[in-house]
Design an enzyme around this catalytic site. Structure first.
Site, PDB file in Angstrom:
ATOM      1  CG  ASP A  48       8.204  -5.284   0.352  1.00 43.51           C
ATOM      2  OD1 ASP A  48       7.075  -5.195   0.880  1.00 43.51           O
ATOM      3  OD2 ASP A  48       8.435  -4.885  -0.804  1.00 43.51           O
ATOM      4  NE  ARG A  49      10.345  -0.103   2.354  1.00 44.61           N
ATOM      5  CZ  ARG A  49      11.181  -0.536   1.413  1.00 44.61           C
ATOM      6  NH1 ARG A  49      12.066  -1.491   1.677  1.00 44.61           N
ATOM      7  NH2 ARG A  49      11.128  -0.067   0.179  1.00 44.61           N
ATOM      8  CB  THR A  50       4.045  -3.264   1.035  1.00 43.39           C
ATOM      9  OG1 THR A  50       3.962  -1.860   0.739  1.00 43.39           O
ATOM     10  CG2 THR A  50       2.693  -3.900   0.754  1.00 43.39           C
ATOM     11  CB  CYS A  84      10.691   5.234   2.416  1.00 41.58           C
ATOM     12  SG  CYS A  84       9.576   3.813   2.188  1.00 41.58           S
ATOM     13  CG  ASN A  85       5.394   8.571   1.001  1.00 43.66           C
ATOM     14  OD1 ASN A  85       4.926   9.602   1.467  1.00 43.66           O
ATOM     15  ND2 ASN A  85       6.037   8.550  -0.167  1.00 43.66           N
ATOM     16  CB  THR A  86       5.574   2.252   2.902  1.00 42.36           C
ATOM     17  OG1 THR A  86       5.007   2.605   1.631  1.00 42.36           O
ATOM     18  CG2 THR A  86       4.752   1.123   3.497  1.00 42.36           C
ATOM     19  CB  ALA A  87       9.980   3.635   5.889  1.00 35.76           C
ATOM     20  CE  LYS A 168       9.362  -0.249  -4.273  1.00 37.71           C
ATOM     21  NZ  LYS A 168      10.536   0.311  -3.581  1.00 37.71           N
ATOM     22  CB  CYS A 198       4.637   5.276  -3.315  1.00 43.19           C
ATOM     23  SG  CYS A 198       6.020   4.148  -3.645  1.00 43.19           S
TER      24      CYS A 198
END
Length: 249
Positions: A48-50, A84-87, A168, A198
């Site tokens: 999980d990135r967050t 993936c934005n957060t990645a 998700k 996202c």
């Protein structure tokens, strides 16, 4: 396989499926050979990135993505895209692993906003808590002289519910909730444009586009860019020449 690009995905899988669906359906075809060539890495096991961005004691997602990038590098694609934005938290470290042009989805989206809404001084941002926490989009927008509006304390819980509880966990888009978020950002916080930070939110836009609000959808934008570049390269343009207009620093 000649003239292909690599997709680093699986974060999450349903959002990656949306990107692939966009490029498959938007490219103009009259026969099988008109579709694009691509290699898809759907690495659903990336941590999980967050969770990691907010707490570095959690599993670090960099190493999984490092393996993915290095594996694709050996295949010599024309370019890479990570949906993936957060990645993109680790974009610079990942891009340093390869000489293959590696598109930055967030920067491309920000420049799309500047080009298409030159008179808007601010943009609403809805995203994962990780992207918000580490200012991933805020920093990119600040570079181009734009302000970010995150809304009030009621926004993030609604966004989290849409991303995690609905898409998700259940694989469904809550249309009413998505539209409510956009309406609140517009009506209460004066956002004439909202950035969907996202890829699960991009999926919501794909499935529930029937609303009156202006959005910047990075996944939709990067799908169009992917098609543009893939076709230019197929027609003989050098990959580095084709991609350089989108390699914003």
């Amino acid at each position: 396989m000649k003239h292909f690009f690599s997709i680093i995905g699986g974060m999450g899988t349903i959002a990656t499926e949306s990107y692939v669906r966009l490029i498959n359906h938007r490219v103009k075809i009259s026969k099988d050979q008109d579709y694009l060539n691509y290699s898809l890495v759907n690495d659903a096991q990336v941590p999980d990135r967050t969770a990691y961005i907010k707490d570095h004691s959690k599993p670090n997602f960099f190493y999984d993505l490092k393996d993915d990038i290095e594996g694709q590098d050996k295949l010599h694609p024309d370019f890479m895209v990570m949906v993936c934005n957060t990645a993109h938290y680790f974009y610079d470290d990942l891009a340093a692993l390869t000489d293959v042009p590696f598109l930055h989805m967030m920067r491309i989206a920000v420049h799309n906003f500047v080009d298409n809404y030159p008179n808007e001084e601010k943009i609403g941002l809805i995203a994962t808590e990780g992207s918000i926490y580490d200012h991933l989009y805020a920093d990119e927008l600040e570079k181009v002289g734009k302000q970010v509006e995150l809304g009030g304390p009621e926004i993030q819980p609604m966004v989290n519910e849409l991303i995690y509880d609905n898409i998700k966990e259940k694989g469904v888009v809550d249309k009413k909730l998505y539209h409510k978020i956009l309406q609140t950002m517009h009506d209460k916080y004066g956002c004439n444009v909202v950035l969907l930070g996202c890829t699960e939110l991009s999926l919501a836009q794909e499935k529930a586009p029937d609303h009156p609000y202006n959005v910047i959808d990075p996944q939709s934008i990067i799908a169009d860019v992917s098609i543009e570049l893939a076709l230019k390269i197929r027609n003989g343009m050098d990959p580095k020449e084709a991609t350089k207009k989108y390699l914003y620093k």
